[in-house]
Design a protein around this motif. Sequence first.
Motif, PDB file in Angstrom:
ATOM      1  N   TYR A   6       0.851  -1.190   0.000  1.00 55.36           N
ATOM      2  CA  TYR A   6       0.000   0.000   0.000  1.00 55.36           C
ATOM      3  C   TYR A   6       0.889   1.243   0.000  1.00 55.36           C
ATOM      4  N   GLU A   7       0.655   2.135  -0.933  1.00 54.83           N
ATOM      5  CA  GLU A   7       1.321   3.441  -0.931  1.00 54.83           C
ATOM      6  C   GLU A   7       0.255   4.473  -0.582  1.00 54.83           C
ATOM      7  N   VAL A   8       0.001   4.627   0.714  1.00 56.28           N
ATOM      8  CA  VAL A   8      -1.137   5.438   1.166  1.00 56.28           C
ATOM      9  C   VAL A   8      -0.660   6.453   2.187  1.00 56.28           C
ATOM     10  N   ALA A   9      -0.554   7.682   1.759  1.00 58.27           N
ATOM     11  CA  ALA A   9      -0.087   8.738   2.652  1.00 58.27           C
ATOM     12  C   ALA A   9      -1.170   9.782   2.905  1.00 58.27           C
ATOM     13  N   ASN A  10      -2.416   9.473   2.513  1.00 59.35           N
ATOM     14  CA  ASN A  10      -3.472  10.481   2.643  1.00 59.35           C
ATOM     15  C   ASN A  10      -4.424  10.219   3.802  1.00 59.35           C
ATOM     16  N   LEU A  55     -10.624   2.403  -5.592  1.00 57.84           N
ATOM     17  CA  LEU A  55      -9.975   1.939  -6.812  1.00 57.84           C
ATOM     18  C   LEU A  55      -8.475   2.206  -6.708  1.00 57.84           C
ATOM     19  N   MET A  56      -7.671   1.145  -6.884  1.00 55.11           N
ATOM     20  CA  MET A  56      -6.228   1.288  -6.728  1.00 55.11           C
ATOM     21  C   MET A  56      -5.500   0.624  -7.894  1.00 55.11           C
ATOM     22  N   ALA A  57      -4.285   1.098  -8.138  1.00 50.90           N
ATOM     23  CA  ALA A  57      -3.461   0.556  -9.222  1.00 50.90           C
ATOM     24  C   ALA A  57      -2.033   1.045  -9.021  1.00 50.90           C
ATOM     25  N   GLU A  58      -1.148   0.648  -9.937  1.00 50.76           N
ATOM     26  CA  GLU A  58       0.210   1.186  -9.935  1.00 50.76           C
ATOM     27  C   GLU A  58       0.173   2.683 -10.264  1.00 50.76           C
ATOM     28  N   HIS A  59       1.256   3.371  -9.987  1.00 51.24           N
ATOM     29  CA  HIS A  59       1.373   4.778 -10.347  1.00 51.24           C
ATOM     30  C   HIS A  59       1.282   4.922 -11.863  1.00 51.24           C
ATOM     31  N   ASN A  64       5.098  -0.961 -15.594  1.00 54.27           N
ATOM     32  CA  ASN A  64       4.237  -2.140 -15.537  1.00 54.27           C
ATOM     33  C   ASN A  64       2.839  -1.778 -15.040  1.00 54.27           C
ATOM     34  N   ASN A  65       2.382  -0.600 -15.459  1.00 55.54           N
ATOM     35  CA  ASN A  65       1.065  -0.095 -15.084  1.00 55.54           C
ATOM     36  C   ASN A  65       0.007  -1.191 -15.227  1.00 55.54           C
ATOM     37  N   LYS A  66      -0.589  -1.620 -14.129  1.00 52.88           N
ATOM     38  CA  LYS A  66      -1.465  -2.784 -14.110  1.00 52.88           C
ATOM     39  C   LYS A  66      -2.936  -2.400 -14.248  1.00 52.88           C
ATOM     40  N   VAL A  67      -3.787  -3.406 -14.138  1.00 57.22           N
ATOM     41  CA  VAL A  67      -5.223  -3.172 -14.153  1.00 57.22           C
ATOM     42  C   VAL A  67      -5.652  -2.535 -12.834  1.00 57.22           C
ATOM     43  N   TYR A  68      -6.816  -1.905 -12.859  1.00 55.15           N
ATOM     44  CA  TYR A  68      -7.375  -1.323 -11.645  1.00 55.15           C
ATOM     45  C   TYR A  68      -7.993  -2.423 -10.781  1.00 55.15           C
ATOM     46  N   GLU A  69      -7.817  -2.295  -9.475  1.00 50.70           N
ATOM     47  CA  GLU A  69      -8.414  -3.237  -8.534  1.00 50.70           C
ATOM     48  C   GLU A  69      -9.257  -2.470  -7.521  1.00 50.70           C
ATOM     49  N   PHE A  92      -3.862   4.971  -4.631  1.00 52.00           N
ATOM     50  CA  PHE A  92      -5.250   5.345  -4.870  1.00 52.00           C
ATOM     51  C   PHE A  92      -5.381   5.946  -6.266  1.00 52.00           C
ATOM     52  N   THR A  93      -6.476   5.631  -6.919  1.00 46.01           N
ATOM     53  CA  THR A  93      -6.792   6.266  -8.197  1.00 46.01           C
ATOM     54  C   THR A  93      -7.532   7.559  -7.892  1.00 46.01           C
ATOM     55  N   MET A  94      -6.986   8.658  -8.361  1.00 44.01           N
ATOM     56  CA  MET A  94      -7.542   9.966  -8.028  1.00 44.01           C
ATOM     57  C   MET A  94      -8.286  10.553  -9.224  1.00 44.01           C
ATOM     58  N   SER A  95      -9.354  11.258  -8.937  1.00 41.68           N
ATOM     59  CA  SER A  95     -10.097  11.933  -9.999  1.00 41.68           C
ATOM     60  C   SER A  95      -9.342  13.179 -10.450  1.00 41.68           C
ATOM     61  N   THR A  96      -9.595  13.572 -11.676  1.00 41.43           N
ATOM     62  CA  THR A  96      -9.023  14.806 -12.201  1.00 41.43           C
ATOM     63  C   THR A  96     -10.064  15.487 -13.071  1.00 41.43           C
ATOM     64  N   CYS A  97     -10.149  16.779 -12.962  1.00 44.41           N
ATOM     65  CA  CYS A  97     -11.120  17.523 -13.777  1.00 44.41           C
ATOM     66  C   CYS A  97     -10.631  17.686 -15.213  1.00 44.41           C
ATOM     67  N   ASN A  98      -9.449  17.168 -15.513  1.00 38.01           N
ATOM     68  CA  ASN A  98      -8.948  17.160 -16.886  1.00 38.01           C
ATOM     69  C   ASN A  98      -9.410  15.868 -17.553  1.00 38.01           C
ATOM     70  N   GLY A  99     -10.696  15.836 -17.949  1.00 40.13           N
ATOM     71  CA  GLY A  99     -11.248  14.651 -18.599  1.00 40.13           C
ATOM     72  C   GLY A  99     -12.492  14.123 -17.920  1.00 40.13           C
TER      73      GLY A  99
END
Length: 206
Positions: A6-10, A55-59, A64-69, A92-99
Motif C-alpha cells: 500500500y502506498e497510502v499517505a493520505n 480503486l487502486m493501481a500502480e502509479h 508495468n502499469n497494471k489493471v485497476y483493482e 489510490f486512483t484519483m479523480s481529475t477535472c482534466n477529462g
Amino acid sequence: MYGTEYEVANGIFPGKDNHNAPCAVCYTSTKSVKLMIPARTSCPSSWTMEYKGYLMAEHYNHRNNKVYECVDENPESIDGSEASTDGALFYFTMSTCNGLPCPPYVNNRAITCVVCTKIAKLMIPARIECPDSSWTMEYKGYLMTEKYDHPRNAVYECVDENPESVDGGEGNTDGALFYFTRSTCNGLPCPPYVNNRAITCVVCTK
C-alpha cells in the motif's frame, strides 16, 4: 515476484503505508458473475454487494502499469511486512477535472468502487431480446469493438443503445476506439442477416 505494498499517505488507510496487501480467492456455486463499478458505493438493485472500497493501481508512470483493482475499504495487511521494498505498489486512483466532469467529480479525490455479484450474465450478439422469461434484460444495444485492421483488435462489447458520454470529452485523441460491428454476406447467411448492417446485442441476467 514481489508483494504489493500500500502506498497510502493520505490518511484513508491509517497504519497501512508500505505494508503488503493480502488477497483471497473465494468460490460459491450460487454466484457466477462479478461486476466491479468504479466511482460507485452501491450496486444496481438486482445485484448483491460483496464489498466496497477504493480503486487502486500502480502509479500512472510506472512501466508495468497494471489493471485497476477495487480494494476493500477495511483493508488487512500481512504481519511483519511493513518494510518498504518498493516492489509492486498500490496507489489510490484519483479523480481529475482534466477529462472528468466536475461536478459531480471532485478534483484529486480518491475514487471509490463497489464489487457486486449475480447468478448469471449472458450477452447475445444479433439479438435484442433475452432467451426466455427466466432472464432479465439489463440493456440492449450494438456490438462494438476496435477496427478490424487495428493491431490491438480488442474484445467485442455490447454498448447500450442509449449511450452516455463525458461532457467536454469530444476531443479526437485516437486512443482506444469503438466501431460498430457490421454484418457481411461473405460468411453469414443472408437472409436473415442483411449486408453491412450494424449488429445488435442484448445483455441478460438471472
